[in-house]
Design a protein around this motif. Structure first.
Motif, PDB file in Angstrom:
ATOM      1  N   LEU A  60     -11.622  10.491  -6.259  1.00 51.09           N
ATOM      2  CA  LEU A  60     -10.504  11.364  -5.858  1.00 51.09           C
ATOM      3  C   LEU A  60     -10.307  12.464  -6.887  1.00 51.09           C
ATOM      4  O   LEU A  60     -10.187  13.649  -6.537  1.00 51.09           O
ATOM      5  CB  LEU A  60      -9.227  10.528  -5.708  1.00 51.09           C
ATOM      6  N   LEU A  61     -10.284  12.111  -8.166  1.00 50.49           N
ATOM      7  CA  LEU A  61     -10.103  13.094  -9.233  1.00 50.49           C
ATOM      8  C   LEU A  61     -11.198  14.151  -9.197  1.00 50.49           C
ATOM      9  O   LEU A  61     -10.929  15.355  -9.265  1.00 50.49           O
ATOM     10  CB  LEU A  61     -10.088  12.394 -10.593  1.00 50.49           C
ATOM     11  N   ALA A  62     -12.453  13.706  -9.069  1.00 49.17           N
ATOM     12  CA  ALA A  62     -13.580  14.637  -9.060  1.00 49.17           C
ATOM     13  C   ALA A  62     -13.499  15.597  -7.877  1.00 49.17           C
ATOM     14  O   ALA A  62     -13.733  16.802  -8.025  1.00 49.17           O
ATOM     15  CB  ALA A  62     -14.901  13.868  -9.020  1.00 49.17           C
ATOM     16  N   VAL A  63     -13.130  15.091  -6.700  1.00 48.48           N
ATOM     17  CA  VAL A  63     -12.998  15.944  -5.510  1.00 48.48           C
ATOM     18  C   VAL A  63     -11.913  17.006  -5.746  1.00 48.48           C
ATOM     19  O   VAL A  63     -12.120  18.195  -5.459  1.00 48.48           O
ATOM     20  CB  VAL A  63     -12.682  15.095  -4.249  1.00 48.48           C
ATOM     21  N   LEU A  64     -10.776  16.588  -6.289  1.00 52.19           N
ATOM     22  CA  LEU A  64      -9.689  17.534  -6.549  1.00 52.19           C
ATOM     23  C   LEU A  64     -10.083  18.558  -7.605  1.00 52.19           C
ATOM     24  O   LEU A  64      -9.799  19.746  -7.469  1.00 52.19           O
ATOM     25  CB  LEU A  64      -8.414  16.789  -6.965  1.00 52.19           C
ATOM     26  N   GLY A 111     -12.502  12.344 -16.056  1.00 56.95           N
ATOM     27  CA  GLY A 111     -12.841  11.376 -15.024  1.00 56.95           C
ATOM     28  C   GLY A 111     -14.330  11.134 -15.026  1.00 56.95           C
ATOM     29  O   GLY A 111     -14.998  11.332 -16.035  1.00 56.95           O
ATOM     30  N   ASP A 112     -14.849  10.769 -13.885  1.00 60.70           N
ATOM     31  CA  ASP A 112     -16.263  10.457 -13.781  1.00 60.70           C
ATOM     32  C   ASP A 112     -16.961  11.511 -12.926  1.00 60.70           C
ATOM     33  O   ASP A 112     -17.470  11.214 -11.855  1.00 60.70           O
ATOM     34  CB  ASP A 112     -16.434   9.054 -13.183  1.00 60.70           C
ATOM     35  N   LEU A 113     -16.947  12.757 -13.409  1.00 53.26           N
ATOM     36  CA  LEU A 113     -17.657  13.822 -12.721  1.00 53.26           C
ATOM     37  C   LEU A 113     -19.163  13.647 -12.933  1.00 53.26           C
ATOM     38  O   LEU A 113     -19.569  12.901 -13.820  1.00 53.26           O
ATOM     39  CB  LEU A 113     -17.204  15.184 -13.254  1.00 53.26           C
ATOM     40  N   LYS A 116     -20.912  13.016 -16.321  1.00 56.39           N
ATOM     41  CA  LYS A 116     -19.776  12.919 -17.249  1.00 56.39           C
ATOM     42  C   LYS A 116     -19.311  14.280 -17.761  1.00 56.39           C
ATOM     43  O   LYS A 116     -18.737  14.392 -18.819  1.00 56.39           O
ATOM     44  CB  LYS A 116     -20.112  12.020 -18.438  1.00 56.39           C
ATOM     45  N   LYS A 117     -19.556  15.329 -17.011  1.00 53.14           N
ATOM     46  CA  LYS A 117     -19.130  16.661 -17.424  1.00 53.14           C
ATOM     47  C   LYS A 117     -17.711  16.922 -16.950  1.00 53.14           C
ATOM     48  O   LYS A 117     -17.342  16.520 -15.856  1.00 53.14           O
ATOM     49  CB  LYS A 117     -20.072  17.724 -16.852  1.00 53.14           C
ATOM     50  N   GLY A 118     -16.939  17.615 -17.779  1.00 52.98           N
ATOM     51  CA  GLY A 118     -15.588  17.976 -17.401  1.00 52.98           C
ATOM     52  C   GLY A 118     -15.589  19.300 -16.654  1.00 52.98           C
ATOM     53  O   GLY A 118     -16.608  20.000 -16.610  1.00 52.98           O
ATOM     54  N   PRO A 119     -14.434  19.686 -16.082  1.00 51.55           N
ATOM     55  CA  PRO A 119     -14.350  20.941 -15.338  1.00 51.55           C
ATOM     56  C   PRO A 119     -14.784  22.169 -16.131  1.00 51.55           C
ATOM     57  O   PRO A 119     -15.510  23.015 -15.610  1.00 51.55           O
ATOM     58  CB  PRO A 119     -12.869  21.018 -14.971  1.00 51.55           C
ATOM     59  N   SER A 120     -14.375  22.271 -17.401  1.00 52.17           N
ATOM     60  CA  SER A 120     -14.759  23.457 -18.175  1.00 52.17           C
ATOM     61  C   SER A 120     -16.274  23.482 -18.408  1.00 52.17           C
ATOM     62  O   SER A 120     -16.888  24.550 -18.412  1.00 52.17           O
ATOM     63  CB  SER A 120     -14.003  23.519 -19.507  1.00 52.17           C
ATOM     64  N   ASP A 121     -16.886  22.296 -18.565  1.00 50.11           N
ATOM     65  CA  ASP A 121     -18.347  22.229 -18.712  1.00 50.11           C
ATOM     66  C   ASP A 121     -19.041  22.738 -17.448  1.00 50.11           C
ATOM     67  O   ASP A 121     -20.027  23.467 -17.514  1.00 50.11           O
ATOM     68  CB  ASP A 121     -18.815  20.786 -18.965  1.00 50.11           C
ATOM     69  N   LEU A 122     -18.509  22.334 -16.299  1.00 49.40           N
ATOM     70  CA  LEU A 122     -19.121  22.730 -15.028  1.00 49.40           C
ATOM     71  C   LEU A 122     -18.982  24.235 -14.776  1.00 49.40           C
ATOM     72  O   LEU A 122     -19.900  24.876 -14.285  1.00 49.40           O
ATOM     73  CB  LEU A 122     -18.520  21.929 -13.876  1.00 49.40           C
ATOM     74  N   ILE A 123     -17.819  24.791 -15.125  1.00 50.75           N
ATOM     75  CA  ILE A 123     -17.618  26.245 -14.970  1.00 50.75           C
ATOM     76  C   ILE A 123     -18.567  26.996 -15.902  1.00 50.75           C
ATOM     77  O   ILE A 123     -19.221  27.962 -15.500  1.00 50.75           O
ATOM     78  CB  ILE A 123     -16.151  26.639 -15.262  1.00 50.75           C
TER      79      ILE A 123
END
Length: 197
Positions: A60-64, A111-113, A116-123
């Motif tokens: 749920l966290l990853a989707v949001l 969370g468990d993206l 294990k990358k966080g949102p800022s890592d993905l951006i």
């Protein structure tokens, strides 16, 4: 005869309940304290209903998180660097300023993206994939330039927010653009001549 629309409506209603309840809970408590059991109780659904939508709280966290990041990912896909640097700064400021407290808490939660990358890592990954090399620079130099640009933008925005957004957003965008693209001289600060250098 047609049960599908009813089922779809119930499914969407439960989906919204799960998301709204999660957003309220993450503003009230640390992510690690949230349980599916309590979320289901607050949303007035059973746990099985939760699992019809999400395999776990991390899911749920990853989707949001991915949904909240979508406008930034879209903006990166539609721009060129450095040609659109001013547009990137403006849109980034507007996107970040539009986030509410729950969005910010969701984005800052580990969370468990994927990997294990966080949102800022993905951006940052999206930014570096799109602008993987700048024509006249080596890959290392290109990565330094993109790091400078993205870190400056993020840090300046956070400082503006920490100071209760005292300057109107349009003025802040102009000042940020001048600072990032032209350094201290861009905001009228010219270092004095120093014979030691």
């Amino acid at each position: 005869m047609k049960q599908q629309p009813k089922q779809d409506l119930r499914y969407l209603k439960n989906e919204n309940l799960i998301r709204e309840t999660f957003r309220k809970m993450i503003c009230e408590m640390d992510y690690s304290k949230i349980s599916i059991k309590e979320l289901a109780q607050r949303a007035q659904i059973n746990r099985k209903t939760f699992y019809l939508h999400y395999s776990s709280l991390d899911h749920l966290l990853a989707v949001l998180q991915l949904e909240i990041m979508e406008p930034t990912v879209q903006m990166i896909s539609e721009t060129k660097f450095p040609e659109d640097a001013e547009i990137i700064i403006k849109k980034s400021f507007e996107i970040m300023a539009s986030l509410d407290w729950a969005d910010k808490k969701i984005l800052s939660t580990k969370g468990d993206l994927p990997e294990k990358k966080g949102p800022s890592d993905l951006i940052r990954e999206q930014l570096f994939q799109k602008y993987d090399h700048l024509a006249q620079y080596s890959p290392f130099e290109s990565s330094l330039i993109l790091t400078y640009f993205s870190v400056c933008l993020g840090v300046i925005f956070r400082q503006w927010e920490a100071n209760s957004q005292q300057i109107p957003i349009e003025e802040m965008i102009q000042m940020t653009t001048k600072m990032i693209l032209h350094g201290l001289e861009g905001v009228g600060l010219v270092p004095e001549e120093n014979d030691g250098f």
